[in-house]
Write an enzyme that holds these catalytic residues in place. Sequence first.
Site, PDB file in Angstrom:
ATOM      1  N   HIS A  20       0.694  -1.083  -0.144  1.00  0.00           N
ATOM      2  CA  HIS A  20      -0.073   0.080  -0.032  1.00  0.00           C
ATOM      3  C   HIS A  20       0.883   1.411  -0.178  1.00  0.00           C
ATOM      4  CE1 HIS A  20       0.019  -0.803   4.234  1.00  0.00           C
ATOM      5  NE2 HIS A  20      -0.701  -1.817   3.994  1.00  0.00           N
ATOM      6  N   HIS A  49      -4.073 -11.068  14.096  1.00  0.00           N
ATOM      7  CA  HIS A  49      -4.163  -9.565  13.500  1.00  0.00           C
ATOM      8  C   HIS A  49      -4.968 -10.058  12.312  1.00  0.00           C
ATOM      9  CE1 HIS A  49      -3.550  -5.772  11.714  1.00  0.00           C
ATOM     10  NE2 HIS A  49      -2.452  -6.187  11.039  1.00  0.00           N
ATOM     11  N   GLU A 103      -5.596  -8.213   9.803  1.00  0.00           N
ATOM     12  CA  GLU A 103      -5.031  -7.394   8.189  1.00  0.00           C
ATOM     13  C   GLU A 103      -4.972  -8.764   7.386  1.00  0.00           C
ATOM     14  OE1 GLU A 103      -2.059  -4.588   8.279  1.00  0.00           O
ATOM     15  OE2 GLU A 103      -2.711  -3.551   6.297  1.00  0.00           O
ATOM     16  N   ASP A 129      -2.982  -9.504   4.784  1.00  0.00           N
ATOM     17  CA  ASP A 129      -1.845 -10.241   4.812  1.00  0.00           C
ATOM     18  C   ASP A 129      -1.513 -11.308   5.725  1.00  0.00           C
ATOM     19  OD1 ASP A 129      -1.655  -7.956   6.585  1.00  0.00           O
ATOM     20  OD2 ASP A 129       0.760  -7.618   6.329  1.00  0.00           O
ATOM     21  N   HIS A 167      -0.302  -2.539  14.984  1.00  0.00           N
ATOM     22  CA  HIS A 167      -0.750  -1.123  14.305  1.00  0.00           C
ATOM     23  C   HIS A 167      -2.160  -0.924  13.945  1.00  0.00           C
ATOM     24  CE1 HIS A 167      -0.659  -2.048   9.872  1.00  0.00           C
ATOM     25  NE2 HIS A 167      -0.496  -3.146  10.524  1.00  0.00           N
ATOM     26  N   ASP A 210       2.926  -8.350  13.700  1.00  0.00           N
ATOM     27  CA  ASP A 210       3.631  -7.341  12.725  1.00  0.00           C
ATOM     28  C   ASP A 210       5.023  -6.538  13.466  1.00  0.00           C
ATOM     29  OD1 ASP A 210       2.240  -7.153  10.255  1.00  0.00           O
ATOM     30  OD2 ASP A 210       0.824  -5.844  11.090  1.00  0.00           O
ATOM     31  N   TYR A 256      10.480  -0.676   8.022  1.00  0.00           N
ATOM     32  CA  TYR A 256       9.090  -1.258   8.597  1.00  0.00           C
ATOM     33  C   TYR A 256       8.441  -0.250   9.656  1.00  0.00           C
ATOM     34  CZ  TYR A 256       5.435  -4.568   9.521  1.00  0.00           C
ATOM     35  OH  TYR A 256       4.327  -5.264   9.781  1.00  0.00           O
ATOM     36  N   HIS A 307       6.426 -10.925   9.542  1.00  0.00           N
ATOM     37  CA  HIS A 307       7.179 -10.634   8.312  1.00  0.00           C
ATOM     38  C   HIS A 307       8.651 -10.828   8.452  1.00  0.00           C
ATOM     39  CE1 HIS A 307       3.470  -8.765   6.337  1.00  0.00           C
ATOM     40  NE2 HIS A 307       3.326  -8.067   7.403  1.00  0.00           N
TER      41      HIS A 307
HETATM   42 FE1  FEO Z   1      -0.945  -5.189   9.672  1.00  0.00          FE
HETATM   43 FE2  FEO Z   1       1.386  -7.431   8.288  1.00  0.00          FE
HETATM   44  O1  FEO Z   1      -0.405  -6.528   8.548  1.00  0.00           O
END
Ligand code: FEO
Length: 399
Positions: free
Chosen positions: A25, A79, A81, A83, A146, A165, A193, A224
């Site tokens: 994004h 989380h 999100e 991903d 986040h 994250d 990041y 990640h």
């Molecule tokens: Fe907040 Fe890696 O997603």
Amino acid sequence: MLKAIEVKPDVYWVGGVDWNERSFHGYTTERGSTYNAYLIMDEKIALVDTCKAAFADDLLARVADVVDPARIDYIVSNHGEPDHSGALPKVAAAAPNAKVVTGDPKGAAILRAYYGDGLDLLPVKTGDGLELGCRTLSFVQTPMVHWPDNMVAYDAYDRILFSNDAFGQHLATSKRFDDEVGLPEVLLQARKYYANIVMPYGRQVRKALDALRGLDLDLIAPSHGVIWRSHIADALAAYDRWSADAPEDQAVVAYDSMWHTTEAMAQAIAEGFVESGVPVRLCDLKCNHISDIMADVLEAKYLAVGSPTLNSGMMPTVAQFLCYLKGLAPRNRVGIAFGSYGWAPAGPNEVQAALEAAKLELPLEPLTRQWADDEEALQAVRDAVIDLVEDQGDVREVA
Ligand code: FEO
């Protein structure tokens, strides 16, 4: 066949490697990314996090390298999100008896919003434990690190923090551990990041760090990048430093220019910082991506932003950077607006207003120059910067 990678006895990495991801994004991910998931084989079998939808088959293949996915008892969703949860419907279908462990109430609400009511949710709060056998996963909610739903899971038996994250890096690699990649590269990616994803939530990061302090840690396993194994202290120290909002005496000068006058001012500003002993990075917005600049802003006290007047305002490249800066909300920064103009200083004035809206301290009126610069004008710019640094008490001996 894709393989699971054992990171501790009976604990496996089963995630996906996204070698070709280049924009997260808007944040440039020049080294790609990974979506990490971890399989814990105990009396009960738990999968910690899933991955992007496109990597669901990779994840299930890696799980199948160890165990039939249908035997998974719990899928922990730290989380929501996409991903990390995009593969959840497919993984849950392959593990029909699994309960989906998620934060109460925000995690559950986000998963229902994305995926409907078909998941068998088990909402948990801070302090709740999930017994697996030898192991118990303990949950700590870390809201706004986040998203509102974020939580982390701690496995005291293996001394692993599944941090989602937090402590992540967008870094695609066939290596799984920090020491296999090398600390400078891992820290560089962790810094970018943090700057582009976590920076607005420094206060929440500090609360999360307080909650995690004192844990015995052999591994920090983020969602990640690589797993922190040999450099855990470095990771914790970096998050402590970045979240303190006490940037070092460094400077970033970001600008765009039409006929090089604003560029000459940018160089004069940079020289003013150098003469004051303040390390500086000069960034032409035409050729530096805003997400790379933010990695430097993270550690810089001073941010000078320049635009000439174009069409009664600032240049679009500069407006884009300032919009991004405002969203990431760095605190305790000193700003300088500057730029050249022909008949109205609208460009530098708009920069000043945008820096003010981003809540930077602005001790100076915009530094402006009509039409072209001469050496006298540029010396005045240099002097203004030198005086500002002196007023801030940051002058250092130049070696
Ligand atoms: Fe907040 Fe890696 O997603």
